[in-house]
Motif scaffolding. Structure first.
Motif, PDB file in Angstrom:
ATOM      1  N   PHE A 133      -7.823  27.923  42.881  1.00 36.69           N
ATOM      2  CA  PHE A 133      -7.147  29.263  43.480  1.00 36.69           C
ATOM      3  C   PHE A 133      -8.315  30.291  42.970  1.00 36.69           C
ATOM      4  N   ASN A 134      -9.080  30.706  44.430  1.00 39.91           N
ATOM      5  CA  ASN A 134      -9.984  32.255  44.900  1.00 39.91           C
ATOM      6  C   ASN A 134      -9.061  34.090  44.832  1.00 39.91           C
ATOM      7  N   LYS A 135      -9.492  34.238  43.615  1.00 41.95           N
ATOM      8  CA  LYS A 135      -8.727  35.674  43.912  1.00 41.95           C
ATOM      9  C   LYS A 135      -9.411  37.089  44.164  1.00 41.95           C
ATOM     10  N   LEU A 136      -8.718  38.047  44.344  1.00 42.73           N
ATOM     11  CA  LEU A 136      -8.878  39.301  43.880  1.00 42.73           C
ATOM     12  C   LEU A 136      -8.420  40.487  42.901  1.00 42.73           C
ATOM     13  N   ASN A 137      -9.509  40.915  42.014  1.00 37.85           N
ATOM     14  CA  ASN A 137      -8.874  41.641  40.986  1.00 37.85           C
ATOM     15  C   ASN A 137      -8.594  42.933  41.449  1.00 37.85           C
ATOM     16  N   ILE A 138      -7.942  43.501  40.722  1.00 41.07           N
ATOM     17  CA  ILE A 138      -7.627  44.996  41.234  1.00 41.07           C
ATOM     18  C   ILE A 138      -8.570  45.749  42.297  1.00 41.07           C
ATOM     19  N   LEU A 139      -9.967  45.629  41.445  1.00 42.52           N
ATOM     20  CA  LEU A 139     -11.524  46.571  42.294  1.00 42.52           C
ATOM     21  C   LEU A 139     -11.800  45.225  43.267  1.00 42.52           C
ATOM     22  N   ASN A 140     -10.834  44.944  43.539  1.00 40.75           N
ATOM     23  CA  ASN A 140     -12.082  43.588  44.607  1.00 40.75           C
ATOM     24  C   ASN A 140     -12.600  43.096  44.687  1.00 40.75           C
ATOM     25  N   LYS A 141     -13.533  42.434  43.193  1.00 43.93           N
ATOM     26  CA  LYS A 141     -14.005  41.688  43.185  1.00 43.93           C
ATOM     27  C   LYS A 141     -13.700  39.870  42.616  1.00 43.93           C
ATOM     28  N   PRO A 142     -14.175  39.591  43.891  1.00 38.28           N
ATOM     29  CA  PRO A 142     -13.119  37.655  43.149  1.00 38.28           C
ATOM     30  C   PRO A 142     -13.090  36.556  41.798  1.00 38.28           C
ATOM     31  N   PHE A 143     -12.213  36.435  41.673  1.00 43.36           N
ATOM     32  CA  PHE A 143     -12.654  35.538  40.342  1.00 43.36           C
ATOM     33  C   PHE A 143     -11.842  34.245  40.687  1.00 43.36           C
ATOM     34  N   VAL A 144     -11.974  33.197  39.693  1.00 43.83           N
ATOM     35  CA  VAL A 144     -11.325  32.239  40.284  1.00 43.83           C
ATOM     36  C   VAL A 144     -10.348  31.684  38.601  1.00 43.83           C
ATOM     37  N   VAL A 145      -8.987  30.818  39.458  1.00 43.99           N
ATOM     38  CA  VAL A 145      -7.992  30.533  38.584  1.00 43.99           C
ATOM     39  C   VAL A 145      -7.524  28.716  38.573  1.00 43.99           C
ATOM     40  N   LYS A 146      -7.592  28.791  37.530  1.00 45.79           N
ATOM     41  CA  LYS A 146      -7.715  26.912  37.664  1.00 45.79           C
ATOM     42  C   LYS A 146      -6.303  26.584  36.967  1.00 45.79           C
ATOM     43  N   GLU A 147      -5.483  25.376  37.768  1.00 49.21           N
ATOM     44  CA  GLU A 147      -3.991  25.094  37.467  1.00 49.21           C
ATOM     45  C   GLU A 147      -4.171  23.445  37.662  1.00 49.21           C
ATOM     46  N   LYS A 148      -3.539  22.825  36.189  1.00 49.40           N
ATOM     47  CA  LYS A 148      -3.113  21.618  36.762  1.00 49.40           C
ATOM     48  C   LYS A 148      -1.946  21.494  37.774  1.00 49.40           C
ATOM     49  N   ILE A 149      -2.533  20.162  38.129  1.00 50.23           N
ATOM     50  CA  ILE A 149      -1.698  19.974  38.893  1.00 50.23           C
ATOM     51  C   ILE A 149      -0.058  20.295  39.038  1.00 50.23           C
ATOM     52  N   GLU A 150       0.607  19.503  38.160  1.00 51.67           N
ATOM     53  CA  GLU A 150       1.990  19.364  37.451  1.00 51.67           C
ATOM     54  C   GLU A 150       2.860  20.448  36.704  1.00 51.67           C
ATOM     55  N   ASN A 151       1.164  21.659  36.526  1.00 49.47           N
ATOM     56  CA  ASN A 151       2.407  22.310  36.184  1.00 49.47           C
ATOM     57  C   ASN A 151       2.216  24.088  37.148  1.00 49.47           C
ATOM     58  N   VAL A 152       2.398  23.153  38.894  1.00 50.39           N
ATOM     59  CA  VAL A 152       2.457  24.489  39.499  1.00 50.39           C
ATOM     60  C   VAL A 152       3.569  23.784  40.468  1.00 50.39           C
ATOM     61  N   LYS A 153       4.192  24.821  40.715  1.00 54.08           N
ATOM     62  CA  LYS A 153       5.626  24.267  41.583  1.00 54.08           C
ATOM     63  C   LYS A 153       5.198  25.669  42.914  1.00 54.08           C
ATOM     64  N   ARG A 154       6.477  24.947  44.204  1.00 56.34           N
ATOM     65  CA  ARG A 154       6.804  26.231  45.590  1.00 56.34           C
ATOM     66  C   ARG A 154       7.597  26.964  44.867  1.00 56.34           C
ATOM     67  N   THR A 155       7.225  28.354  45.456  1.00 52.89           N
ATOM     68  CA  THR A 155       8.543  29.044  44.756  1.00 52.89           C
ATOM     69  C   THR A 155       8.397  29.872  47.065  1.00 52.89           C
ATOM     70  N   ASN A 156       9.676  30.279  47.084  1.00 48.44           N
ATOM     71  CA  ASN A 156      10.303  31.150  47.970  1.00 48.44           C
ATOM     72  C   ASN A 156       8.968  32.420  48.090  1.00 48.44           C
ATOM     73  N   ALA A 157       9.791  33.455  49.311  1.00 45.60           N
ATOM     74  CA  ALA A 157       8.600  34.370  49.209  1.00 45.60           C
ATOM     75  C   ALA A 157       9.965  35.597  47.788  1.00 45.60           C
ATOM     76  N   GLY A 158       8.998  36.346  47.541  1.00 45.76           N
ATOM     77  CA  GLY A 158      10.062  37.194  46.539  1.00 45.76           C
ATOM     78  C   GLY A 158       9.893  39.178  46.604  1.00 45.76           C
ATOM     79  N   VAL A 159      10.033  39.954  46.140  1.00 47.41           N
ATOM     80  CA  VAL A 159       9.449  41.562  46.074  1.00 47.41           C
ATOM     81  C   VAL A 159       7.965  41.553  46.346  1.00 47.41           C
ATOM     82  N   PHE A 160       7.557  40.188  44.549  1.00 42.68           N
ATOM     83  CA  PHE A 160       6.206  40.771  44.541  1.00 42.68           C
ATOM     84  C   PHE A 160       5.299  39.378  45.243  1.00 42.68           C
ATOM     85  N   SER A 161       5.979  38.951  46.304  1.00 48.46           N
ATOM     86  CA  SER A 161       4.772  37.741  47.147  1.00 48.46           C
ATOM     87  C   SER A 161       5.959  37.913  48.318  1.00 48.46           C
TER      88      SER A 161
END
Length: 199
Positions: A133-161
């Motif tokens: 995943f390529n995201k932006l930090n609070i100062l709009n600087k890009p950073f990368v996060v990697k996750e194993k496929i088995e450690n990620v699941k779908r989720t529905n929309a919520g307050v913070f997303s």
């Protein structure tokens, strides 16, 4: 009238095609063929226009909402005289400033929290069986996060997303994708993160 009817039919056709595409998924053979000899596969990304909006709203919250809220707090505590019972003008000003302070601060924090979950793009790394995943930090600087496929699941929309997303099982980190990004390979996404079974 005929032109309007043609446009409506075309619109309905595109809607039907999208409904079909968004639930499509690779077979095992198609999946193996799609990832063969590939270092990474782009699943989804947001447009340059949406990137600019994302940066603008982050700056607005960080450099307007929260600083103005803090200034109002300082003004109420240090400059505004102590509340005088019975003085309607003073009461209206005091309560108005308090409400403005609260709204600006809470909105700023909530919007920053929601925007922090939005991903600029998501890529599948076949050799590592990970999603990047390529995201932006609070100062709009890009950073990368990697996750194993088995450690990620779908989720529905919520307050913070406000968008349907993926969520890390280990850290509860949210990765907002659907609804803001443009799909590059939705069939692969559905293969990696299967749609929930409707009983």
């Amino acid at each position: 009238e005929l032109d309007k009817a043609d446009k409506e039919r075309e619109r309905q056709k595109k809607i039907e095609e999208w409904k079909k595409a968004k639930n499509s998924v690779y077979t095992k053979e198609e999946f193996e063929s799609a990832i063969k000899n590939k270092e990474e596969i782009l699943l989804i990304e947001i447009s340059d226009k949406n990137k600019k909006k994302l940066k603008f709203f982050k700056k607005l919250c960080l450099f307007f909402n929260i600083p103005v809220s803090l200034f109002i707090t300082f003004f109420i505590d240090s400059i505004l005289p102590t509340y005088v019972p019975g003085n309607k003008k003073h009461a209206a000003l005091w309560y108005g400033l308090m409400a403005t302070d609260y709204i600006l601060f809470v909105n700023g924090v909530l919007i920053l929290s929601a925007l922090a979950n939005i991903c600029l793009n998501a890529k599948y790394l076949p050799k590592e069986n990970m999603i990047e995943f390529n995201k932006l930090n609070i100062l709009n600087k890009p950073f990368v996060v990697k996750e194993k496929i088995e450690n990620v699941k779908r989720t529905n929309a919520g307050v913070f997303s406000p968008f349907n997303s993926l969520k890390s099982k280990a850290t509860n980190q949210i990765y907002a994708l659907k609804g803001i990004g443009e799909w590059r390979d939705i069939k692969l996404y559905n293969y990696l993160f299967p749609l929930p079974v409707v009983r």
